[in-house]
Write an enzyme that holds these catalytic residues in place. Sequence first.
Site, short mmCIF file in Angstrom:
data_model
loop_
_atom_site.label_atom_id
_atom_site.label_comp_id
_atom_site.label_asym_id
_atom_site.label_seq_id
_atom_site.Cartn_x
_atom_site.Cartn_y
_atom_site.Cartn_z
N HIS A 363 -11.88 -27.96 -48.04
CA HIS A 363 -10.70 -27.61 -47.22
C HIS A 363 -10.68 -28.24 -45.84
O HIS A 363 -9.97 -27.77 -44.96
CB HIS A 363 -10.63 -26.09 -47.02
CG HIS A 363 -10.39 -25.33 -48.27
ND1 HIS A 363 -9.14 -24.95 -48.69
CD2 HIS A 363 -11.26 -24.86 -49.20
CE1 HIS A 363 -9.25 -24.27 -49.83
NE2 HIS A 363 -10.53 -24.20 -50.16
N LYS A 554 -0.69 -20.88 -36.18
CA LYS A 554 -1.85 -21.36 -36.94
C LYS A 554 -3.09 -21.09 -36.10
O LYS A 554 -2.97 -20.75 -34.93
CB LYS A 554 -1.73 -22.85 -37.27
CG LYS A 554 -1.28 -23.70 -36.07
CD LYS A 554 -0.95 -25.12 -36.48
CE LYS A 554 0.41 -25.29 -37.10
NZ LYS A 554 0.38 -25.62 -38.53
N ARG A 555 -4.27 -21.25 -36.67
CA ARG A 555 -5.51 -21.11 -35.88
C ARG A 555 -5.42 -22.02 -34.66
O ARG A 555 -4.84 -23.11 -34.74
CB ARG A 555 -6.73 -21.54 -36.71
CG ARG A 555 -7.15 -20.57 -37.77
CD ARG A 555 -8.40 -21.06 -38.49
NE ARG A 555 -8.16 -22.24 -39.28
CZ ARG A 555 -8.91 -23.34 -39.27
NH1 ARG A 555 -10.00 -23.42 -38.50
NH2 ARG A 555 -8.62 -24.37 -40.03
N LYS A 560 -5.13 -29.41 -34.25
CA LYS A 560 -3.76 -28.97 -34.56
C LYS A 560 -2.81 -29.24 -33.40
O LYS A 560 -1.60 -29.23 -33.55
CB LYS A 560 -3.76 -27.49 -34.92
CG LYS A 560 -4.56 -27.19 -36.21
CD LYS A 560 -4.56 -25.71 -36.54
CE LYS A 560 -5.45 -25.34 -37.71
NZ LYS A 560 -4.76 -25.42 -39.02
N THR A 664 -0.54 -24.74 -45.02
CA THR A 664 0.24 -23.94 -45.97
C THR A 664 1.38 -23.26 -45.22
O THR A 664 2.42 -22.94 -45.81
CB THR A 664 -0.63 -22.88 -46.68
OG1 THR A 664 -1.45 -22.25 -45.69
CG2 THR A 664 -1.49 -23.52 -47.73
N LYS A 668 5.49 -22.56 -46.12
CA LYS A 668 6.20 -21.28 -45.95
C LYS A 668 7.46 -21.47 -45.12
O LYS A 668 8.52 -20.89 -45.42
CB LYS A 668 5.27 -20.25 -45.28
CG LYS A 668 4.10 -19.84 -46.16
CD LYS A 668 2.99 -19.12 -45.38
CE LYS A 668 1.68 -19.17 -46.18
NZ LYS A 668 0.49 -18.85 -45.37
#
Length: 818
Positions: A363, A554-555, A560, A664, A668
């Site tokens: 992952h 998100k985290r 990111k 993910t 969504k």
Amino acid sequence: MAVGPVVSPPHSVDGFVKEFLRELNFGTGVLLSRATVNDQYVALARTVAHYLAARWLEGGRTRREAGVKVVGYLSAEYLLGRQLGNALLATGLRDIVEEGLESCGINLSTLRAQEVEPGLGNGGLGRLAACFIDSLATLNVPCIGYGIRYEYGIFRQTFVDGRQVEQPDAWLSLGSPWEFPHPEAAVQVDFGGTTEEYVDEDGTPRRRWLPSWNVLGVPYNYMVPGYHNGRVNTLRLWSAQATKAFDLQIFNSGDYAEAVRAQTFAENISKVLYPEDSTPQGRELRLQQQYFFVACSLRDFIERELPADFDLHDLPERIIFQLNDTHPVIAVPELMRLLVDERKMDWDEAWAVTQKCFAYTCHTLLPEALEVWPTEMLAKLLPRHLEIIYQINDGFLREVREAFPGDEMRARRMSIVTDYPERAVRMAYLATVAGAKVNGVAELHSQLLRDKVLPDFSEYWPEKFTNVTNGVTPRRFIRLANWNFTRLINETIGTGWVTDLDRLAELEPYAEDPEFRARFRQVKAANKERLAKLLVARDGIVLPEGHLLDVMVKRLHEYKRQSMKLLHILSTYEQIISGAIDPATVTPRTFVFGAKAAPGYKMAKETIFAINAVAATLAADERTNHLLTVAFPANYNVTLAEKLIPAADLSEQISLAGKEASGTGNMKFALNGALTIGTDDGANVEIRELVGDDNFILFGMSEPEVADLQARGYNPAAVYESNPLLKRAIDLLASGHFTEGNRDAMNPLVMDLLYNDRFLALADFQSYIEAQAKVDELYADPDAWSRKAILNVARTGFFSSDRSMREYLDRIWHAKAL
Ligand code: F58
């Protein structure tokens, strides 16, 4: 003997009310007139659970009798979200329950809000596991999810002066009506000690483990209901307990702390979910957690799910253990130990069995996230497993040397055991050698996994590597989370999409229908209103009306690039207050962040501080606060995601290309009718391919361009100097404007951006703000925007986790629906 369901679902409101009151009175021990909201919630949950339990017991029995292959999903994390709504949906009981409760003067929504979600995961990896087990149940595939029942899940995030403060997540403090503990089925797990050679009854020399301490694993079962199909699978989470609760003699002598020391020590193993693993003590505990839950799970499956006389040579016909990242990989030597040491199977035969019983999903691509266990730690905690790993490695390297004679460098590169920077076991390599299949979670990620992370392995075993692009469950993330939209979809194309998400394609023609577009906009508006109500009540945050809702949840991680999002906000703000742009031309926007930072991750925490400081300053600035709002509700979790995602207009998926394995959240948002602004990374690539370039706002360097820039040498300070907009945004951040004149407060973040910027935020800045300008332009035409948004929905049915599961079933697990 076939035993039918013990309790059948109620067909009438009266039937339900009777069951509910019985549960309230005799299960919870209170009268309705004196019941608290929690009493009512627990009684309701128990009532619904009992209806499911009938199917659950029946399903388990038929599965064992049929002797079919089971998917054993091994995952250290399950980020389940609230259970009640999902259970009501799965059973189709919602309307009956709502009406029944009403007749008792109780509001269903109030009870639903009472549930504390089990936050047994950090982010996407844990949530993916939850989506997968939902899909397997819905596909009627027998699966047991195995994991850890952390007493404290992911911390509860609060902000104090804009900085993240972590509070323990005592999710069990009011009890959990969804779990079924089975202390009688506890499993012993050994640790420590030494190994020795001995000669068995047949005169064969063997090795065995002489452990020095042990704990018990108590299983807690949870039901995983399929959607409207009567299937209920099991999620079995293990809780650690001392083998000896306490020493009565020591207790009687008055040393109470010492008397319970063993208990405390043992129970620490399942005490908290690990958000990070930076301290050595923490790392050891994490390894204990990992071994603890896989040892329990393997023993459980072999001893309790298979017939007593089962020939373990046939194990691959009955189970495939999916390794969710490297966290459960210690299961590989554990299975070998069970087969060879305990069941006296020949090594080669045991290895052949083991290689068919596991498959591995990776992952991440960040090298620091690939787990490596020092041999010293393994020798201390799991000495026999270390020997087994050495033996596996010896056999494997013999093969490699045979296949590539004279290529000693290759053998060293591929060795499961490395000597640098310390002697350690590379768990991803072990998983790759042992696994029947290895997969990444999006096309690009699987490609980079083959080319950059495991190139020698993919060259040696090309057929072992495959891709399965992630997916999300439409039940929770559309049907439950977005009822307004569900109603519109149902009225337009019927209800079949809930279990066949490709049917969303039938919405495509309606993108051209002005009336449908208007209704789509009404749905968004209603969802924004619902979110606004929630945020006021939950956080005291006021969302302005009529803004473009721009969401990044998100985290918190540098790759990111939440800080790049912040730079965009800063730049827009700076241009307004400096008069560079006319406020009348600015699209009013609300930026929503949701993110937790790992407690020891300094730069992530600095980013949170900066976002909060900017949010506060912007809120107070009369010049801009009608145009730009930043909202950062604390403690982002699945429950909040279910309200946020359906309200979003714009989905921020802005990781540095090549770093986000899949994402993910991106799926969504698209499925709920948001447009994506994103890089060519992870599953963004596939989303863009499906929705089309016109309906996706792409920006930034591609992965090869990133690699190229890094090879040439990247200098963020030079980018800063050469881009006036960027310079002004960063200067403003550094000026003390957001920190009451204190220039030092932002220094760590500013210095990092200027002189480190590991994830090239400055390099992508210009492209990002140009793409954001395009967003503004598109949003100015509501009809054109909603057309694109509807096409996003119609073209992303592919991202159902049902589809992901079918791919795993066909290409990796070779297991079937019942
Ligand atoms: C995520 N990993 C990936 N890890 O980042 C995301 O791209 C992907 O879509 C998702 O997995 C599912 O495949 C992830 O969430 C963690 O949470 C780590 C777990 C171990 C501790 C550190 C965080």
